[in-house]
Motif scaffolding. Structure first.
Motif, PDB file in Angstrom:
ATOM      1  N   GLY A  68       0.782  -1.223   0.119  1.00  0.00           N
ATOM      2  CA  GLY A  68      -0.049  -0.012  -0.001  1.00  0.00           C
ATOM      3  C   GLY A  68       0.883   1.195   0.040  1.00  0.00           C
ATOM      4  N   ARG A  69       1.782   1.323   1.107  1.00  0.00           N
ATOM      5  CA  ARG A  69       2.649   2.599   1.038  1.00  0.00           C
ATOM      6  C   ARG A  69       3.968   1.908   0.292  1.00  0.00           C
ATOM      7  N   VAL A  70       4.372   2.817  -0.827  1.00  0.00           N
ATOM      8  CA  VAL A  70       5.306   2.207  -1.818  1.00  0.00           C
ATOM      9  C   VAL A  70       6.717   2.973  -1.605  1.00  0.00           C
ATOM     10  N   LEU A  71       6.821   4.092  -1.385  1.00  0.00           N
ATOM     11  CA  LEU A  71       7.999   4.794  -1.297  1.00  0.00           C
ATOM     12  C   LEU A  71       7.865   5.932  -0.381  1.00  0.00           C
ATOM     13  N   GLY A  72       8.961   6.457   0.422  1.00  0.00           N
ATOM     14  CA  GLY A  72       8.964   7.647   1.208  1.00  0.00           C
ATOM     15  C   GLY A  72      10.178   8.225   0.639  1.00  0.00           C
ATOM     16  N   VAL A  73       9.609   9.465   0.009  1.00  0.00           N
ATOM     17  CA  VAL A  73      10.876  10.265  -0.576  1.00  0.00           C
ATOM     18  C   VAL A  73      11.179  11.570   0.568  1.00  0.00           C
ATOM     19  N   THR A  74      12.366  11.284   0.772  1.00  0.00           N
ATOM     20  CA  THR A  74      12.953  12.065   2.136  1.00  0.00           C
ATOM     21  C   THR A  74      13.715  13.207   1.706  1.00  0.00           C
ATOM     22  N   ALA A  75      13.761  14.313   2.250  1.00  0.00           N
ATOM     23  CA  ALA A  75      14.721  15.462   1.848  1.00  0.00           C
ATOM     24  C   ALA A  75      15.042  16.205   3.176  1.00  0.00           C
ATOM     25  N   THR A  76      16.215  16.628   3.340  1.00  0.00           N
ATOM     26  CA  THR A  76      16.486  17.748   4.170  1.00  0.00           C
ATOM     27  C   THR A  76      16.678  19.145   3.490  1.00  0.00           C
ATOM     28  N   GLY A  77      16.676  20.054   4.369  1.00  0.00           N
ATOM     29  CA  GLY A  77      16.906  21.535   4.210  1.00  0.00           C
ATOM     30  C   GLY A  77      17.012  22.404   5.167  1.00  0.00           C
ATOM     31  N   ALA A  78      17.472  23.368   4.993  1.00  0.00           N
ATOM     32  CA  ALA A  78      18.301  24.442   6.059  1.00  0.00           C
ATOM     33  C   ALA A  78      16.852  24.784   6.937  1.00  0.00           C
ATOM     34  N   ASP A  79      15.600  24.600   6.448  1.00  0.00           N
ATOM     35  CA  ASP A  79      14.377  24.977   7.192  1.00  0.00           C
ATOM     36  C   ASP A  79      13.364  23.867   6.441  1.00  0.00           C
ATOM     37  N   LEU A  80      12.346  24.019   7.336  1.00  0.00           N
ATOM     38  CA  LEU A  80      11.117  23.047   6.810  1.00  0.00           C
ATOM     39  C   LEU A  80      10.529  23.295   5.559  1.00  0.00           C
ATOM     40  N   ALA A  81      10.511  24.585   5.250  1.00  0.00           N
ATOM     41  CA  ALA A  81       9.913  24.755   3.820  1.00  0.00           C
ATOM     42  C   ALA A  81      10.868  24.274   2.670  1.00  0.00           C
ATOM     43  N   SER A  82      12.054  24.504   2.868  1.00  0.00           N
ATOM     44  CA  SER A  82      13.057  23.961   1.857  1.00  0.00           C
ATOM     45  C   SER A  82      12.992  22.450   2.193  1.00  0.00           C
ATOM     46  N   ALA A  83      13.096  21.838   3.127  1.00  0.00           N
ATOM     47  CA  ALA A  83      12.917  20.238   2.890  1.00  0.00           C
ATOM     48  C   ALA A  83      11.652  19.825   2.179  1.00  0.00           C
ATOM     49  N   ILE A  84      10.521  20.403   2.734  1.00  0.00           N
ATOM     50  CA  ILE A  84       9.424  20.196   2.037  1.00  0.00           C
ATOM     51  C   ILE A  84       9.432  20.269   0.539  1.00  0.00           C
ATOM     52  N   GLY A  85       9.745  21.241   0.005  1.00  0.00           N
ATOM     53  CA  GLY A  85      10.107  21.563  -1.497  1.00  0.00           C
ATOM     54  C   GLY A  85      11.006  20.836  -2.117  1.00  0.00           C
ATOM     55  N   ARG A  86      12.101  20.240  -1.575  1.00  0.00           N
ATOM     56  CA  ARG A  86      13.006  19.130  -1.869  1.00  0.00           C
ATOM     57  C   ARG A  86      12.521  18.027  -1.966  1.00  0.00           C
ATOM     58  N   ALA A  87      11.543  17.646  -1.065  1.00  0.00           N
ATOM     59  CA  ALA A  87      11.131  16.344  -0.902  1.00  0.00           C
ATOM     60  C   ALA A  87      10.171  15.879  -2.266  1.00  0.00           C
ATOM     61  N   TYR A  88       9.289  17.408  -2.460  1.00  0.00           N
ATOM     62  CA  TYR A  88       8.280  17.188  -3.635  1.00  0.00           C
ATOM     63  C   TYR A  88       9.005  17.261  -4.952  1.00  0.00           C
ATOM     64  N   GLU A  89      10.223  17.918  -4.863  1.00  0.00           N
ATOM     65  CA  GLU A  89      11.052  17.900  -6.060  1.00  0.00           C
ATOM     66  C   GLU A  89      11.384  16.158  -6.648  1.00  0.00           C
ATOM     67  N   GLY A  90      11.559  15.597  -5.146  1.00  0.00           N
ATOM     68  CA  GLY A  90      12.142  14.069  -5.797  1.00  0.00           C
ATOM     69  C   GLY A  90      10.808  13.254  -6.038  1.00  0.00           C
ATOM     70  N   VAL A  91       9.445  13.525  -5.421  1.00  0.00           N
ATOM     71  CA  VAL A  91       8.278  12.962  -5.794  1.00  0.00           C
ATOM     72  C   VAL A  91       7.890  13.265  -7.627  1.00  0.00           C
ATOM     73  N   SER A  92       8.264  14.491  -7.799  1.00  0.00           N
ATOM     74  CA  SER A  92       7.818  14.725  -9.138  1.00  0.00           C
ATOM     75  C   SER A  92       8.458  13.782 -10.050  1.00  0.00           C
ATOM     76  N   ALA A  93       9.629  13.415  -9.701  1.00  0.00           N
ATOM     77  CA  ALA A  93      10.602  12.336 -10.663  1.00  0.00           C
ATOM     78  C   ALA A  93      10.003  11.101 -10.970  1.00  0.00           C
ATOM     79  N   ILE A  94       9.343  10.624  -9.836  1.00  0.00           N
ATOM     80  CA  ILE A  94       8.671   9.077 -10.121  1.00  0.00           C
ATOM     81  C   ILE A  94       7.436   9.122 -10.390  1.00  0.00           C
ATOM     82  N   THR A  95       7.187   7.902 -11.090  1.00  0.00           N
ATOM     83  CA  THR A  95       5.798   7.494 -11.521  1.00  0.00           C
ATOM     84  C   THR A  95       5.478   6.023 -11.460  1.00  0.00           C
ATOM     85  N   PHE A  96       4.208   5.548 -11.164  1.00  0.00           N
ATOM     86  CA  PHE A  96       3.729   4.379 -11.362  1.00  0.00           C
ATOM     87  C   PHE A  96       2.279   4.380 -11.615  1.00  0.00           C
ATOM     88  N   GLU A  97       1.594   3.353 -11.972  1.00  0.00           N
ATOM     89  CA  GLU A  97       0.585   3.341 -12.215  1.00  0.00           C
ATOM     90  C   GLU A  97      -0.459   3.545 -11.022  1.00  0.00           C
TER      91      GLU A  97
END
Ligand code: AMP
Ligand code: GLY
Length: 419
Positions: free
Chosen positions: A377-406
């Motif tokens: 059910g849960r497939v992947l956990g895309v995990t990123a660090t940043g100098a603050d929370l906003a940048s960590a979140i932004g980076r994590a979603y950057e990783g998410v946007s690279a990945i696809t499956f049906e």
């Protein structure tokens, strides 16, 4: 050392990749592991709940340290079984793991030792449970006593909804034996915080605070899941709140378990709500949380193997645990339909396009011929660090946007309410 981690989800991938950095480990095994874990550890096909099979495998491989990560083998007594064999093992014994595996036990423990939690009553008689709901009114919270994959909790907005939940648990057996007893408790309000602590039964070492996102859809809507993403640390956990938690909750809990002859060694998970009357316990878990572990261990600087050994040797006071500055965010990509029915076996593409400083922990994947396929059910956990929370979140979603499956599904708002 040869080390074996029991489990096979995103949490275990995070534990294995953190252990893999330790110079003390010459060989890392994971049972049963998953597609991503197989890249960093040798996966052995033994079910996490197969205690006899696990002991046989550990002996065959000459493993000299075992780490039990999931709740069910802990509740079944896997740690006790390894101790009996004289094999060093990280995790609470069965008589301490009960702090998670029975909500009736944990609520009664908190009442007996004055640890702040929601007012409650426990029932094994459905008519009394229904009458209690009529007396108390709504909103009210209904919980199955036993383990239910994080889904045995219903926060009911109406009396009808609460009664329906009780009927499903006690009559329809929605959670099997876990629902034979129910806890009905006061509805609390306030921000939620999770704090995992290492403890050897004497010393308590809190990790960075974190915050899971349990509902399936954005804005905390939809059904409860195992967790759709987590951030670390959470801004709600101020130094003042931390001090109050240590004094009124963490220390008293460890002392209470000792007083009950149930010394807790391992990781204890405090699910907390910062109510207008101060922090209160929502739930205890007897293990690392999933997905909280993914961002938390990403922030760890100290050798995790040193910490595990210090806990087992009851020398946690001799270790200084260090954390990175900044923040971390983990976004779970799930199979469409989760937590209900979903497809498996979909090929995952784009992993190679994720920037190198973003970590993709595998939760439910399988690897065949060099390709990864969904298997949970849960497939992947895309995990990123940043100098603050906003940048960590932004980076994590950057990783998410690279990945696809049906039918891939993820929440778009992990951590957003904090920025
Ligand atoms: P649990 O599985 O016990 O962590 O519960 C799942 C979620 O239900 C928690 O993360 C809270 O959001 C909510 N919850 C549990 N107990 C209460 C309570 N007494 N009052 C309000 N919300 C609660
Ligand atoms: N993420 C919640 C748990 O591990 O129970």
């Amino acid at each position: 050392m040869k080390v074996l981690v029991v489990g096979g989800g995103g949490r275990e991938h995070a534990i294995c990749s953190t252990l893999a950095k330790s110079s003390k480990i010459e060989k890392l095994y994971c049972a049963p592991g998953n597609g991503g874990i197989s890249d960093i550890a040798e996966c052995v096909p033994v079910k996490a709940t197969d205690i006899d099979g696990m002991i046989a495998k550990v002996k065959e491989l000459g493993v000299d340290f075992v780490m039990v990560a999931p709740d069910d083998p802990l509740a079944l007594g896997m740690v006790d079984a390894f101790e009996k064999e004289g094999i060093p093992v990280f995790g609470p014994r069965q008589n301490a793991a009960i702090i998670e595996s029975s909500k009736v036990f944990s609520k009664n423990l908190m009442k007996k030792y004055g640890i702040p939690t929601a007012d409650y009553a426990t029932f094994n008689d459905i008519d009394k449970a229904l009458a209690y709901i009529d007396d108390m009114g709504a909103p009210i919270v209904v919980k199955a006593d036993g383990l239910a994959l994080g889904k045995g909790v219903v926060v009911a907005a109406t009396v009808e909804e609460a009664k329906q939940a009780v009927k499903e648990m006690m009559l329809d057996g929605k959670f099997g034996a876990s629902g034979a007893n129910v806890v009905i408790e006061e509805f609390m309000t306030g921000p939620e915080v999770t704090v995992l602590c290492f403890t050897d039964g004497k010393t308590i070492a809190p990790m960075l605070s974190s915050q899971d996102h349990k509902r399936a859809y954005d804005n905390d809507e939809g059904p409860n899941t195992g967790g759709m993403g987590a951030i670390c640390p959470t801004p709600n956990y101020t130094p003042e709140v931390a001090a109050e938690c240590m004094e009124k909750i963490f220390r008293p809990t460890i002392d209470a378990m000792n007083a009950e002859g149930r010394t807790f060694k391992g990781v204890i998970y405090f699910g907390l709500m910062i109510t207008p009357k101060g922090p209160k316990v929502i739930e205890y878990n007897s293990r690392f949380g999933d997905p909280e572990t993914q961002p938390i261990l990403t922030m760890l600087e100290t050798d995790l193997m040193d910490i595990f050994q210090a806990v087992v040797d009851e020398k946690l006071d001799e270790i200084e645990i260090k954390w990175k500055d900044g923040a971390c965010c983990c976004v779970v990509i799930a199979s469409g339909g989760y937590p209900l029915a979903y497809n498996k076996g979909c090929e995952i593409s784009g992993l190679e396009n994720v920037p190198a400083d973003i970590t993709v922990f595998h939760a439910g994947t399988e690897k065949r011929d060099g390709k990864y396929y969904t298997s949970g059910g849960r497939v992947l956990g895309v995990t990123a660090t940043g100098a603050d929370l906003a940048s960590a979140i932004g980076r994590a979603y950057e990783g998410v946007s690279a990945i696809t499956f049906e039918n891939a599904h993820y929440r778009k708002d992990i951590g957003k309410k904090f920025i």
